[in-house]
Design a protein around this motif. Structure first.
Motif, PDB file in Angstrom:
ATOM      1  N   ALA A  29     -34.353  13.169 -74.593  1.00  0.00           N
ATOM      2  CA  ALA A  29     -35.782  13.476 -74.500  1.00  0.00           C
ATOM      3  C   ALA A  29     -36.361  13.784 -75.875  1.00  0.00           C
ATOM      4  O   ALA A  29     -37.424  13.313 -76.229  1.00  0.00           O
ATOM      5  N   ASN A  30     -35.677  14.606 -76.669  1.00  0.00           N
ATOM      6  CA  ASN A  30     -36.185  14.970 -77.983  1.00  0.00           C
ATOM      7  C   ASN A  30     -36.131  13.826 -78.973  1.00  0.00           C
ATOM      8  O   ASN A  30     -36.979  13.709 -79.828  1.00  0.00           O
ATOM      9  N   ALA A  31     -35.133  12.982 -78.859  1.00  0.00           N
ATOM     10  CA  ALA A  31     -34.990  11.880 -79.793  1.00  0.00           C
ATOM     11  C   ALA A  31     -36.166  10.921 -79.692  1.00  0.00           C
ATOM     12  O   ALA A  31     -36.518  10.279 -80.655  1.00  0.00           O
ATOM     13  N   ALA A  32     -36.774  10.820 -78.528  1.00  0.00           N
ATOM     14  CA  ALA A  32     -37.879   9.883 -78.324  1.00  0.00           C
ATOM     15  C   ALA A  32     -39.223  10.468 -78.716  1.00  0.00           C
ATOM     16  O   ALA A  32     -40.220   9.775 -78.679  1.00  0.00           O
ATOM     17  N   GLY A  33     -39.297  11.710 -79.062  1.00  0.00           N
ATOM     18  CA  GLY A  33     -40.546  12.298 -79.510  1.00  0.00           C
ATOM     19  C   GLY A  33     -41.386  12.957 -78.442  1.00  0.00           C
ATOM     20  O   GLY A  33     -42.600  12.880 -78.482  1.00  0.00           O
ATOM     21  N   SER A  34     -40.777  13.614 -77.477  1.00  0.00           N
ATOM     22  CA  SER A  34     -41.555  14.283 -76.431  1.00  0.00           C
ATOM     23  C   SER A  34     -42.407  15.416 -76.998  1.00  0.00           C
ATOM     24  O   SER A  34     -43.361  15.840 -76.359  1.00  0.00           O
ATOM     25  N   SER A  35     -42.116  15.880 -78.202  1.00  0.00           N
ATOM     26  CA  SER A  35     -42.925  16.938 -78.810  1.00  0.00           C
ATOM     27  C   SER A  35     -44.337  16.443 -79.138  1.00  0.00           C
ATOM     28  O   SER A  35     -45.220  17.227 -79.430  1.00  0.00           O
ATOM     29  N   THR A  36     -44.547  15.138 -79.052  1.00  0.00           N
ATOM     30  CA  THR A  36     -45.860  14.542 -79.292  1.00  0.00           C
ATOM     31  C   THR A  36     -46.797  14.741 -78.109  1.00  0.00           C
ATOM     32  O   THR A  36     -47.997  14.550 -78.212  1.00  0.00           O
ATOM     33  N   CYS A  37     -46.263  15.148 -76.971  1.00  0.00           N
ATOM     34  CA  CYS A  37     -47.059  15.297 -75.746  1.00  0.00           C
ATOM     35  C   CYS A  37     -48.223  16.268 -75.932  1.00  0.00           C
ATOM     36  O   CYS A  37     -48.082  17.295 -76.579  1.00  0.00           O
ATOM     37  N   THR A  38     -49.359  15.925 -75.323  1.00  0.00           N
ATOM     38  CA  THR A  38     -50.509  16.826 -75.339  1.00  0.00           C
ATOM     39  C   THR A  38     -50.799  17.384 -73.949  1.00  0.00           C
ATOM     40  O   THR A  38     -51.501  18.384 -73.830  1.00  0.00           O
ATOM     41  N   VAL A  39     -50.265  16.737 -72.902  1.00  0.00           N
ATOM     42  CA  VAL A  39     -50.509  17.172 -71.531  1.00  0.00           C
ATOM     43  C   VAL A  39     -49.217  17.066 -70.727  1.00  0.00           C
ATOM     44  O   VAL A  39     -48.616  15.992 -70.660  1.00  0.00           O
ATOM     45  N   ASN A  40     -48.766  18.171 -70.136  1.00  0.00           N
ATOM     46  CA  ASN A  40     -47.601  18.125 -69.247  1.00  0.00           C
ATOM     47  C   ASN A  40     -48.060  17.683 -67.864  1.00  0.00           C
ATOM     48  O   ASN A  40     -49.152  18.030 -67.426  1.00  0.00           O
ATOM     49  N   ILE A  41     -47.218  16.918 -67.182  1.00  0.00           N
ATOM     50  CA  ILE A  41     -47.527  16.483 -65.824  1.00  0.00           C
ATOM     51  C   ILE A  41     -46.359  16.846 -64.917  1.00  0.00           C
ATOM     52  O   ILE A  41     -45.249  17.042 -65.376  1.00  0.00           O
ATOM     53  N   LYS A  42     -46.631  16.954 -63.610  1.00  0.00           N
ATOM     54  CA  LYS A  42     -45.612  17.387 -62.670  1.00  0.00           C
ATOM     55  C   LYS A  42     -45.468  16.352 -61.555  1.00  0.00           C
ATOM     56  O   LYS A  42     -46.465  15.851 -61.046  1.00  0.00           O
ATOM     57  N   ASP A  43     -44.210  16.077 -61.196  1.00  0.00           N
ATOM     58  CA  ASP A  43     -43.925  15.167 -60.086  1.00  0.00           C
ATOM     59  C   ASP A  43     -44.695  13.851 -60.195  1.00  0.00           C
ATOM     60  O   ASP A  43     -45.386  13.445 -59.280  1.00  0.00           O
ATOM     61  N   ALA A  44     -44.597  13.205 -61.321  1.00  0.00           N
ATOM     62  CA  ALA A  44     -45.343  11.975 -61.550  1.00  0.00           C
ATOM     63  C   ALA A  44     -44.421  10.763 -61.474  1.00  0.00           C
ATOM     64  O   ALA A  44     -43.763  10.417 -62.440  1.00  0.00           O
ATOM     65  N   THR A  45     -44.369  10.149 -60.300  1.00  0.00           N
ATOM     66  CA  THR A  45     -43.582   8.940 -60.127  1.00  0.00           C
ATOM     67  C   THR A  45     -44.531   7.751 -60.171  1.00  0.00           C
ATOM     68  O   THR A  45     -45.547   7.733 -59.484  1.00  0.00           O
ATOM     69  N   TYR A  46     -44.190   6.779 -60.993  1.00  0.00           N
ATOM     70  CA  TYR A  46     -45.041   5.613 -61.204  1.00  0.00           C
ATOM     71  C   TYR A  46     -44.252   4.329 -60.948  1.00  0.00           C
ATOM     72  O   TYR A  46     -43.027   4.321 -60.928  1.00  0.00           O
ATOM     73  N   LYS A  47     -45.020   3.235 -60.843  1.00  0.00           N
ATOM     74  CA  LYS A  47     -44.474   1.887 -60.900  1.00  0.00           C
ATOM     75  C   LYS A  47     -45.309   1.133 -61.927  1.00  0.00           C
ATOM     76  O   LYS A  47     -46.517   1.365 -62.040  1.00  0.00           O
ATOM     77  N   THR A  48     -44.662   0.240 -62.664  1.00  0.00           N
ATOM     78  CA  THR A  48     -45.411  -0.559 -63.622  1.00  0.00           C
ATOM     79  C   THR A  48     -46.213  -1.624 -62.871  1.00  0.00           C
ATOM     80  O   THR A  48     -45.747  -2.186 -61.885  1.00  0.00           O
ATOM     81  N   THR A  49     -47.438  -1.879 -63.335  1.00  0.00           N
ATOM     82  CA  THR A  49     -48.312  -2.851 -62.681  1.00  0.00           C
ATOM     83  C   THR A  49     -48.161  -4.251 -63.277  1.00  0.00           C
ATOM     84  O   THR A  49     -48.673  -5.221 -62.727  1.00  0.00           O
ATOM     85  N   THR A  50     -47.480  -4.349 -64.382  1.00  0.00           N
ATOM     86  CA  THR A  50     -47.207  -5.605 -65.070  1.00  0.00           C
ATOM     87  C   THR A  50     -45.981  -5.378 -65.952  1.00  0.00           C
ATOM     88  O   THR A  50     -45.493  -4.258 -66.053  1.00  0.00           O
ATOM     89  N   SER A  51     -45.480  -6.407 -66.589  1.00  0.00           N
ATOM     90  CA  SER A  51     -44.382  -6.210 -67.535  1.00  0.00           C
ATOM     91  C   SER A  51     -44.931  -5.478 -68.753  1.00  0.00           C
ATOM     92  O   SER A  51     -45.996  -5.816 -69.269  1.00  0.00           O
ATOM     93  N   VAL A  52     -44.206  -4.477 -69.192  1.00  0.00           N
ATOM     94  CA  VAL A  52     -44.669  -3.630 -70.290  1.00  0.00           C
ATOM     95  C   VAL A  52     -43.464  -3.138 -71.089  1.00  0.00           C
ATOM     96  O   VAL A  52     -42.372  -2.984 -70.548  1.00  0.00           O
ATOM     97  N   ARG A  53     -43.667  -2.897 -72.353  1.00  0.00           N
ATOM     98  CA  ARG A  53     -42.588  -2.417 -73.219  1.00  0.00           C
ATOM     99  C   ARG A  53     -42.446  -0.893 -73.145  1.00  0.00           C
ATOM    100  O   ARG A  53     -43.441  -0.166 -73.135  1.00  0.00           O
ATOM    101  N   LEU A  54     -41.200  -0.444 -73.092  1.00  0.00           N
ATOM    102  CA  LEU A  54     -40.866   0.972 -73.236  1.00  0.00           C
ATOM    103  C   LEU A  54     -40.728   1.192 -74.735  1.00  0.00           C
ATOM    104  O   LEU A  54     -40.037   0.422 -75.405  1.00  0.00           O
ATOM    105  N   ARG A  55     -41.384   2.207 -75.277  1.00  0.00           N
ATOM    106  CA  ARG A  55     -41.377   2.401 -76.732  1.00  0.00           C
ATOM    107  C   ARG A  55     -40.860   3.768 -77.151  1.00  0.00           C
ATOM    108  O   ARG A  55     -40.864   4.709 -76.378  1.00  0.00           O
ATOM    109  N   LYS A  56     -40.425   3.861 -78.415  1.00  0.00           N
ATOM    110  CA  LYS A  56     -39.912   5.113 -78.978  1.00  0.00           C
ATOM    111  C   LYS A  56     -40.996   6.157 -79.163  1.00  0.00           C
ATOM    112  O   LYS A  56     -40.719   7.347 -79.223  1.00  0.00           O
ATOM    113  N   GLY A  57     -42.230   5.733 -79.290  1.00  0.00           N
ATOM    114  CA  GLY A  57     -43.339   6.653 -79.499  1.00  0.00           C
ATOM    115  C   GLY A  57     -44.607   6.102 -78.875  1.00  0.00           C
ATOM    116  O   GLY A  57     -44.637   4.959 -78.419  1.00  0.00           O
TER     117      GLY A  57
END
Length: 118
Positions: A29-57
């Motif tokens: 979690a820390n290696a990917a830069g979670s400290s950049t977060c500005t808003v915490n969210i709870k119980d957020a399960t999603y599905k992608t709506t199209t093909s999308v890249r997972l990124r380091k930041g």
């Protein structure tokens, strides 16, 4: 990292371990830069709506960690909104863990416009 630096780092780590030391590493979690977060969210399960890249930041300038195909499940833990507290932004990114598909278990950032809450 070039091969000489990589060899030097490997040698140092091996020496520390051989002498009974411990080498600390960042959690996923820390290696990917979670400290950049500005808003915490709870119980957020999603599905992608199209093909999308997972990124380091939270930007397309960050390295891609893999492609998430349409319908990939993603568990979000926080968001990065560059205008948080000062206005509405269309540049919101969600940080979390991939929970289905080829990249299951990877942590990273997904552009929020490509996620649908389930």
């Amino acid at each position: 990292m070039n091969k000489y630096k990589k060899s030097a780092v490997t040698a140092v780590v091996a020496g520390v371990v051989a002498l009974g030391g411990v080498v600390a590493t960042a959690s996923a979690a820390n290696a990917a830069g979670s400290s950049t977060c500005t808003v915490n969210i709870k119980d957020a399960t999603y599905k992608t709506t199209t093909s999308v890249r997972l990124r380091k930041g939270p930007s397309t300038s960050y390295t891609s960690l893999g492609l998430l195909t349409t319908g990939t499940k993603f568990y979000g833990t926080c968001k990065y909104d560059p205008s948080y507290g000062i206005g509405v932004s269309d540049k919101v990114w969600t940080y979390g863990k991939v929970t289905s598909g080829a990249n299951t278990g990877k942590w990273g950032w997904v552009y929020s416009s490509y996620l649908k809450r389930v």
